[in-house]
Each structure stands twice: as C-alpha cells, then as structure tokens.
Write an enzyme that holds these catalytic residues in place. Structure first.
Site, mmCIF file in Angstrom:
data_model
loop_
_atom_site.group_PDB
_atom_site.id
_atom_site.type_symbol
_atom_site.label_atom_id
_atom_site.label_comp_id
_atom_site.label_asym_id
_atom_site.label_seq_id
_atom_site.Cartn_x
_atom_site.Cartn_y
_atom_site.Cartn_z
ATOM 1 N N GLU A 112 0.853 -1.188 0.000
ATOM 2 C CA GLU A 112 0.000 0.000 0.000
ATOM 3 C C GLU A 112 0.891 1.241 0.000
ATOM 4 O OE1 GLU A 112 -3.682 -1.997 2.547
ATOM 5 O OE2 GLU A 112 -2.827 -0.074 3.198
ATOM 6 N N TRP B 92 1.673 -0.560 -6.383
ATOM 7 C CA TRP B 92 2.774 -1.333 -6.961
ATOM 8 C C TRP B 92 2.338 -2.759 -7.273
ATOM 9 C CZ3 TRP B 92 5.470 2.558 -8.128
ATOM 10 C CH2 TRP B 92 5.767 3.571 -7.220
ATOM 11 N N GLN C 232 29.090 -0.829 -19.777
ATOM 12 C CA GLN C 232 30.485 -0.392 -19.912
ATOM 13 C C GLN C 232 31.204 -1.153 -21.023
ATOM 14 O OE1 GLN C 232 31.480 2.092 -18.030
ATOM 15 N NE2 GLN C 232 33.589 2.232 -18.766
ATOM 16 N N GLY D 13 29.843 3.290 -25.882
ATOM 17 C CA GLY D 13 28.790 4.200 -26.326
ATOM 18 C C GLY D 13 27.558 3.464 -26.807
ATOM 19 N N GLU E 144 9.375 -7.402 -3.805
ATOM 20 C CA GLU E 144 9.379 -8.642 -3.008
ATOM 21 C C GLU E 144 10.247 -8.487 -1.756
ATOM 22 O OE1 GLU E 144 7.339 -10.872 -3.523
ATOM 23 O OE2 GLU E 144 7.021 -11.306 -5.638
ATOM 24 N N GLY E 145 10.260 -7.284 -1.194
ATOM 25 C CA GLY E 145 11.095 -6.985 -0.033
ATOM 26 C C GLY E 145 12.407 -6.389 -0.490
#
Length: 382
Positions: free
Chosen positions: A131, A160, A339, A343, A366-367
């Site tokens: 919530e 979520w 990396q 580019g 999930e925590g």
C-alpha cells in the site's frame, strides 16, 4: 546465447522442459521484446501461450492440473524466460506467488472452484499486498474488510501491483481486526468485482510490459466464501508466500544477468580495437570474469534455497540470501555490460541499457534488499 549455462537437472523430463522453454523463449518471446517494451504493451497472449505449454503451473501437483515439478526446475524455467523477456519472467513469478496462496490455503471447495483456472493459464493473478504507506511493513496495512452478513465490504488502496489492471484474479490482504499482526485476512477477488478499480499504469524506469497500477477498493463486496484461510491469518499467509516469491525474483535477476553477460561476451568477441578483438585484452577479460562469477553465484544461491524447499526444510533465510545475492548481482552485471559496449551500451539500439533499467527494481520489490539483510541478520542471531 553465446554463453552456455551448465545445468544439472534431476530428470530427463526436466531437461526436456528446459529445452522447450529455451525454444519458446527464442522463437516466441525474444523477437517481440524490444517493440513491446517500447510500447508498454501487456503480453496477454504470451501468458496464454505459457499456460497452454504448461509453464504457468510447474511447481504444483499433477493431480490438481500442475506440472509436478520441483521448485528447482520451476525456477530455472523462470530464469530462462527472464533472460529472454524480464517483464514476463516477473509476471510468471507473481502469478506463481498467487497460485501458491490458493494451493496452500484454499479449502477443498475453493480448490475445486479456482485451481483449474489458476493452473491452466486461463487466469493470471496479481498479489495485492503493498500500500502507499505499507510496503516493507506489512503490519501497516490500512485497507479494511468489514464483515457485513455473508460478505466483507472492502475499502482501501493497494499500490505497486504487478499485472495491475490486467489480471484475472487478485489475492487481496485486508484488515479485518485491529491487531497489527493478527488482524489481516486474505481473499481471492475475481476481476470485474463491483467496487474495484485501477489507477493509470505507473511510468516506470524499466519492465514496461509488467503493467503496474494501484488497485482501488471502494465498498467492494467480497463474499465470505472467498476468504482464504481463517480470519486473521493473513500475515502468516502473506509472509509464507513471500519466501517462495523471493526465489522467483532471484531467478529473474539471474536471468537478466545471464542475458547481459551473453551480450557482453558476444560484443567482446566481435568488437575489434587496435587490430584485435577487445576480448583479447586482460582488462576486458577480468571484467567479464567478474560478471560470469556473479551470475553463477546468483544461480547457486537460488538453487540451494529451492532444494531446501523441495526437501521440506526451512528456507526463509536462504530465500533472502538468494534474493539479495541474485538481484545485487544483476545490477552489477548489467552496469558492467553497458560499460563493455561503450557508447553503444548507452543507446536504445542495444538491449544493454534495457537490462540495466530492468535490473534495478529487482533490488526493491518482493522486499527491498535492505529488508533481506535484516531477515538474514536476525536469522543468524537467532
């Protein structure tokens, strides 16, 4: 993929299942990922395909319509799917989390009523726990379910929620009593229930095909026979299910890391600088070695926890270790993949930046990984 995954599977059936998963991922999932993620399109047909293929019900009993597979096999299927399409890997993990609640806590009548749809792929589930003011702190849930005759009247907001407005059913946790820990109850709420609505999808950094919304309850009437378990048992149900769910996210993180590693290795073989492949340079080899070690560590931790679960032994700490290890690894490996590509890695023409964006949230849902560290620390201290 150019980087082979050496798996030790328990049966020939499991080997065939993983081969089927790889073929589906390569033929059906991978070709549509880039365009679908750009559009933020919910992959409903992909879930139907996985359901028809038996991949939405793997860790459940064959007698109930499941695949009868151990959790260690199911998680490796999740990893393969997540390597091809992380949003679908997350959706599969969330659906299995909801199915775990039904399978574990439904009455015989409820199982007969719901499990066929849940395990066939006809229904895809969503897990309504978090919530706005209750994420890691489940005891802070404010959504209320007031008993009114043969029903509960539910009012509150969940946030979520993966599969959000697109799910076919919702596992809802709501407050039926005042006790912070023993005042929660669980319910199965079918889509289309009057009084239930949704916010607009969240505009997320990554996982754009994992449609995430608020789920809004405004006086929704939920028949009492849709409650799962005893009234007040919701905290135990929620936290027990999350141990299994954390392993799903660990497998997703490992899949994302594996995909990023494969991309980086392929680039290091093909990209030439100073007249030779960049993979010939020791600095590049060391970077790739660390990435490969991270992915293999991640896989080892989730498989260890899964094997404990399959053996019927406690695995809560090991689930937190797996979730922490695999998702932190996913973030490091995807950062390094950007990396390695230089580019090109920073452009949307290559999937490295998408893997990077998709990996970040695995450290949060999930925590959070800070919560995982608390779980591990408290377990070690007894």
């Amino acid at each position: 993929m150019p980087v082979d995954v050496e798996r030790v599977l328990p049966t020939e059936e499991a080997e065939a299942l993983l081969e089927l998963t790889r073929e589906l991922a390569a033929r059906e999932l991978a070709p549509q990922v880039a365009e679908a993620e750009e559009a933020g399109r919910y992959p409903a047909e992909t879930y139907r395909l996985l359901g028809r293929s038996g991949l939405l019900s793997l860790p459940f009993a064959e007698a109930d319509g499941g695949g009868g597979q151990p959790y260690e096999v199911y998680l490796q299927v999740v990893e393969e799917i997540a390597a091809a399409w992380p949003s679908v890997g997350v959706g599969l993990s969330v659906h299995t989390l909801t199915a775990f609640v039904v399978d574990s806590f439904a009455t015989a009548a409820q199982r007969e009523r719901w499990l066929p749809q849940v395990l066939s792929g006809d229904w895809v589930g969503a897990y309504c726990l978090s919530e706005p003011q209750a994420g890691s702190d489940v005891s802070g849930i404010r959504t209320r379910a007031e008993r009114d005759g043969d029903a509960y009247v539910v009012t509150g907001t969940k946030q979520w929620i993966s599969n959000g407005s697109c799910a076919d059913y919702y596992i809802l946790f709501a407050r039926t009593g005042e006790d912070p820990k023993r005042g929660l109850s669980a319910f199965l709420v079918p889509a289309g229930t009057e009084g239930m609505g949704f916010s607009a999808p969240e505009r997320k950094m990554g996982l754009h095909c994992d449609v995430t919304t608020q789920v809004l309850f405004d006086g929704a009437r939920i028949p009492a026979d849709q409650r799962l378990g005893e009234e007040g048992a919701g905290m135990r149900i929620a936290l027990g299910a999350l141990d299994a769910g954390r392993l799903g996210i660990a497998a997703v993180g490992t899949g994302i890391g594996q995909a990023a590693l494969a991309l980086a290795v392929d680039h290091a073989r093909e990209r030439h600088q100073f007249g030779r492949p960049v993979g010939d340079f020791q600095g590049m080899q060391f970077l790739l070695a660390d990435m490969g070690a991270d992915v293999e560590r991640a896989r080892a931790t989730y498989l260890h926890a899964a094997r404990l679960k399959d053996a019927g032994r406690p695995y809560s700490r090991q689930a937190s270790v797996a979730k922490l290890t695999a998702t932190d690894a996913a973030m490091r490996v995807t950062t390094d993949a950007v990396q390695v590509l230089g580019g090109n890695g920073y452009t949307r023409d290559y999937p490295a930046e998408r893997y990077f964006r998709d990996a970040k949230v695995t450290q949060i849902f999930e925590g959070t990984n800070q919560i995982q560290r608390m779980v591990i620390g408290r377990s070690l201290l007894g």
